[in-house]
Structures are given as structure tokens and as C-alpha cells.
Design an enzyme around this catalytic site. Structure first.
Site, PDB file in Angstrom:
ATOM      1  CG  ASN A  89      -1.444   1.344   1.570  1.00 51.65           C
ATOM      2  OD1 ASN A  89      -2.415   1.812   0.963  1.00 51.65           O
ATOM      3  ND2 ASN A  89      -0.814   2.029   2.528  1.00 51.65           N
ATOM      4  CB  SER A 141      -3.947   5.193  -8.502  1.00 55.20           C
ATOM      5  OG  SER A 141      -4.631   6.337  -8.978  1.00 55.20           O
ATOM      6  CE1 TYR A 154       0.379   7.870  -6.571  1.00 56.28           C
ATOM      7  CE2 TYR A 154      -1.410   8.062  -8.165  1.00 56.28           C
ATOM      8  CZ  TYR A 154      -0.956   7.702  -6.909  1.00 56.28           C
ATOM      9  OH  TYR A 154      -1.834   7.163  -5.997  1.00 56.28           O
ATOM     10  CB  ALA A 156       4.793   5.914 -15.377  1.00 52.96           C
ATOM     11  CE  LYS A 158       0.170   4.196  -6.500  1.00 52.88           C
ATOM     12  NZ  LYS A 158       0.292   3.326  -5.331  1.00 52.88           N
ATOM     13  CB  ILE A 187      -9.219   7.659  -0.723  1.00 52.21           C
ATOM     14  CG1 ILE A 187      -9.572   6.571  -1.758  1.00 52.21           C
ATOM     15  CG2 ILE A 187      -9.559   7.227   0.703  1.00 52.21           C
ATOM     16  CD1 ILE A 187     -10.987   6.080  -1.763  1.00 52.21           C
TER      17      ILE A 187
HETATM   18  P1  NDP Z   1      -0.814   8.674   2.833  1.00 51.79           P
HETATM   19  O1  NDP Z   1       0.171   9.689   2.359  1.00 51.79           O
HETATM   20  O2  NDP Z   1      -1.928   9.126   3.706  1.00 51.79           O
HETATM   21  O3  NDP Z   1      -0.043   7.484   3.555  1.00 51.79           O
HETATM   22  C1  NDP Z   1       1.051   6.883   2.913  1.00 51.79           C
HETATM   23  C2  NDP Z   1       1.607   5.794   3.775  1.00 51.79           C
HETATM   24  O4  NDP Z   1       2.740   5.223   3.103  1.00 51.79           O
HETATM   25  C3  NDP Z   1       2.081   6.296   5.119  1.00 51.79           C
HETATM   26  O5  NDP Z   1       1.826   5.318   6.097  1.00 51.79           O
HETATM   27  C4  NDP Z   1       3.590   6.450   4.902  1.00 51.79           C
HETATM   28  O6  NDP Z   1       4.301   6.265   6.115  1.00 51.79           O
HETATM   29  C5  NDP Z   1       3.865   5.292   3.980  1.00 51.79           C
HETATM   30  N1  NDP Z   1       5.081   5.470   3.191  1.00 51.79           N
HETATM   31  C6  NDP Z   1       5.340   6.431   2.270  1.00 51.79           C
HETATM   32  N2  NDP Z   1       6.571   6.250   1.764  1.00 51.79           N
HETATM   33  C7  NDP Z   1       7.101   5.162   2.396  1.00 51.79           C
HETATM   34  C8  NDP Z   1       8.334   4.471   2.317  1.00 51.79           C
HETATM   35  N3  NDP Z   1       9.299   4.861   1.462  1.00 51.79           N
HETATM   36  N4  NDP Z   1       8.521   3.387   3.085  1.00 51.79           N
HETATM   37  C9  NDP Z   1       7.558   2.962   3.947  1.00 51.79           C
HETATM   38  N5  NDP Z   1       6.368   3.568   4.071  1.00 51.79           N
HETATM   39  C10 NDP Z   1       6.152   4.659   3.302  1.00 51.79           C
HETATM   40  O7  NDP Z   1      -1.372   7.969   1.514  1.00 51.79           O
HETATM   41  P2  NDP Z   1      -2.787   7.296   1.228  1.00 51.79           P
HETATM   42  O8  NDP Z   1      -3.254   6.545   2.406  1.00 51.79           O
HETATM   43  O9  NDP Z   1      -3.664   8.315   0.612  1.00 51.79           O
HETATM   44  O10 NDP Z   1      -2.375   6.287   0.057  1.00 51.79           O
HETATM   45  C11 NDP Z   1      -2.133   4.905   0.270  1.00 51.79           C
HETATM   46  C12 NDP Z   1      -1.968   4.247  -1.084  1.00 51.79           C
HETATM   47  O11 NDP Z   1      -3.161   4.429  -1.866  1.00 51.79           O
HETATM   48  C13 NDP Z   1      -0.824   4.807  -1.913  1.00 51.79           C
HETATM   49  O12 NDP Z   1      -0.182   3.781  -2.627  1.00 51.79           O
HETATM   50  C14 NDP Z   1      -1.532   5.756  -2.857  1.00 51.79           C
HETATM   51  O13 NDP Z   1      -0.801   5.952  -4.034  1.00 51.79           O
HETATM   52  C15 NDP Z   1      -2.820   5.005  -3.111  1.00 51.79           C
HETATM   53  N6  NDP Z   1      -3.911   5.851  -3.573  1.00 51.79           N
HETATM   54  C16 NDP Z   1      -4.385   6.896  -2.806  1.00 51.79           C
HETATM   55  C17 NDP Z   1      -5.413   7.664  -3.265  1.00 51.79           C
HETATM   56  C18 NDP Z   1      -5.985   8.789  -2.484  1.00 51.79           C
HETATM   57  O14 NDP Z   1      -6.833   9.515  -3.032  1.00 51.79           O
HETATM   58  N7  NDP Z   1      -5.630   8.987  -1.237  1.00 51.79           N
HETATM   59  C19 NDP Z   1      -6.010   7.443  -4.603  1.00 51.79           C
HETATM   60  C20 NDP Z   1      -5.448   6.326  -5.300  1.00 51.79           C
HETATM   61  C21 NDP Z   1      -4.437   5.581  -4.801  1.00 51.79           C
HETATM   62  P3  NDP Z   1       5.157   7.448   6.809  1.00 51.79           P
HETATM   63  O15 NDP Z   1       4.522   8.744   6.433  1.00 51.79           O
HETATM   64  O16 NDP Z   1       5.097   7.134   8.257  1.00 51.79           O
HETATM   65  O17 NDP Z   1       6.530   7.299   6.266  1.00 51.79           O
END
Ligand code: NDP
Length: 246
Positions: A89, A141, A154, A156, A158, A187
């Protein structure tokens, strides 16, 4: 539904990852999350999992590191006694039109969103093959499928996750491992916090249900894909977007 199962959720400290971790735990699974920055939030997620009577674990591990992935998988296997479910995720966005995009913006998104997914799938694959069972759900996504203005990197990365998952479904199918992709539309999470209200309204207008989704809308679909009821679904790409794509 998932009693006795052991799961890893990458990027579980915030947003969709937290909702997935908690929903898996609510359904009976022990859940390990990883994260990079939000220590307090990650600890809080573990506390909530433990409050439900499951085992919880938070590992500070960068998904873009192949070595971190290998170590985390070994640590979870030792702590929980096995791994049944992997949810990739963790993801970031670094938006810019391509004529202004820095190489760093491209590289960071590829390293986290695409290579991060590879790293964890690669790390669990030998175990899942050996035990002849496992569920992998990768979070992409809708922009993987339609492309988004300002998100060549992004979109590319995904789209790469979708391709990786379909190929992996073929490689692991004979080992009774299901690999599926969930593609959320917009979301409401931290990732969306920086988006101006007018763009959020545009996304809301694009949906046929007239609303922006909640992290729990994605989590319940992931839990279903981990359940016995989804045993014949693999290589599938499921949009959770209120009809934003159509
Ligand atoms: P958030 O930014 O709210 O959360 C992202 C999470 O990923 C955090 O827990 C962060 O942890 C963790 N993270 C980021 N980079 C790293 C890394 N290098 N190593 C380990 N952990 C990492 O994102 P969302 O919850 O919105 O998104 C979750 C997923 O859903 C993503 O893949 C996103 O692309 C996808 N998505 C989201 C959408 C949206 O509208 N929100 C739409 C479509 C897809 P920390 O900050 O503690 O490092």
C-alpha cells in the site's frame, strides 16, 4: 473471516494503510505494518490492533530498500510464525507537469510506488510458493488506468504495479497464490491534504456517487480479497472509486 492469518501491510501508519491494517485485524488477522516517518501514528495502530486481541507489529522500514523488505519479512515470520497476506500500500506522489518535473520527483515515485511493490512481492514469493498459499493485494490507482494531468511519474509507477501484479498472478497461480490490484479513486487522506478544494470538487463531480471515498471503503475490499470468498479471483484489477473512472 481471517482468524489466525498473518498479514503485512506496507505504509500502515496513515490513511488507507491504517484502515486496511485495522480492518484485517477486525476480521481476525495479526497485522504487521511498516512506515518511514510517523512513529507515533504507527505505534497507535499497533495499540489498536492489540486492543482487538491480535498481534501487532510496527517496523520502521523504507519500502524502496530491498534489504529492508527482506529483513522485515524475516522479522514478521519469526514474530507471528508465518505470513499469509501481503498488502503493498505504501505510496507517494510528487506531482508536476513533465516539462517541469525534476529527475528526483520521477525517481522517488518509482522507488516507492513501483520498486517498493516489487521489493515486498519478491521478499514473500519464496515463502508463498513453498507453503502453496498466500494472498497479495497491491494498491494502485485509477490514474494507472487513465493517466492524470501532472502525474506522469505516478501514473507510470501505478500502471507498472498493475503489470507487475498480472505477471505475478501468472507466476504464482500454480502455487495457490492470488494476486490482485485495488485501484482507488480519490480518497480523503493525508496524501490528499495538499490538494486545493477546487480539484477535490472536480474529483467529486467526476464520481457518479457524488462523493470522495473514505479509507474504509478501500479496506473492506482488501479484506474481502484476502477471504475464502475471493479464492477464485486472481489477476484482477478492482476500482474503488464511486464511479470516478467511468
Ligand atoms: P498517505 O500519504 O496518507 O499514507 C502513505 C503511507 O505510506 C504512510 O503510512 C507512509 O508512512 C507510507 N510510506 C510512504 N513512503 C514510504 C516508504 N518509502 N517506506 C515505507 N512507508 C512509506 O497515503 P494514502 O493513504 O492516501 O495512500 C495509500 C496508497 O493508496 C498509496 O499507494 C496511494 O498511491 C494510493 N492511492 C491513494 C489515493 C488517495 O486519493 N488517497 C487514490 C489512489 C491511490 P510514513 O509517512 O510514516 O513514512
Amino acid at each position: 473471516m481471517l482468524e489466525g492469518k498473518n498479514a503485512i501491510v506496507t505504509g500502515g501508519s496513515l490513511g488507507i494503510g491504517t484502515a486496511i491494517a485495522l480492518d484485517l485485524a477486525r476480521n481476525g488477522a495479526n497485522v504487521a505494518i511498516n512506515y518511514r516517518r510517523h512513529d507515533k501514528e504507527a505505534k497507535d495502530v499497533v495499540a489498536q490492533i492489540e486492543k482487538m486481541g491480535r498481534k501487532g507489529l510496527a517496523v520502521k522500514a523504507d519500502v524502496s530498500s530491498f534489504e529492508d523488505a527482506r529483513k522485515m519479512v524475516a522479522e514478521v515470520k519469526d514474530n507471528f510464525g508465518g505470513i499469509d497476506i501481503l498488502v503493498c500500500n505504501a505510496g507517494i506522489n510528487r506531482d508536476s507537469v513533465i516539462w517541469k518535473m525534476e529527475e528526483k520527483q520521477w525517481d522517488e515515485v518509482m522507488a516507492t510506488d513501483l520498486k517498493g511493490t516489487f521489493n515486498y512481492c519478491r521478499a514473500v514469493a519464496p515463502l508463498f510458493r513453498e507453503q502453496k498459499s498466500g494472498r497479495i493485494i497491491n494498491i494502485a490507482s485509477i490514474n494507472a488506468l487513465r493517466g492524470k494531468f501532472g502525474q506522469t511519474n505516478y501514473s507510470a509507477a501505478k500502471a507498472g504495479v498493475v503489470g507487475l501484479s498480472k505477471a505475478l498472478a501468472k507466476e504464482l497461480g500454480r502455487s495457490n497464490v492470488n494476486v490482485n490490484v485495488v485501484c482507488p479513486g480519490m480518497i480523503e487522506t493525508e496524501m490528499m491534504a495538499k490538494i486545493p478544494e477546487e480539484f477535490k470538487q472536480k474529483a467529486r463531480d467526476e464520481t457518479v456517487l457524488g462523493r470522495i471515498g473514505a479509507p474504509e471503503d478501500v479496506a473492506s475490499v482488501v479484506s474481502f480479497l484476502c477471504s475464502e470468498g475471493a479464492r477464485h479471483i486472481t489477476g484482477e484489477v478492482i476500482k474503488v472509486d464511486g464511479g470516478q473512472y467511468i
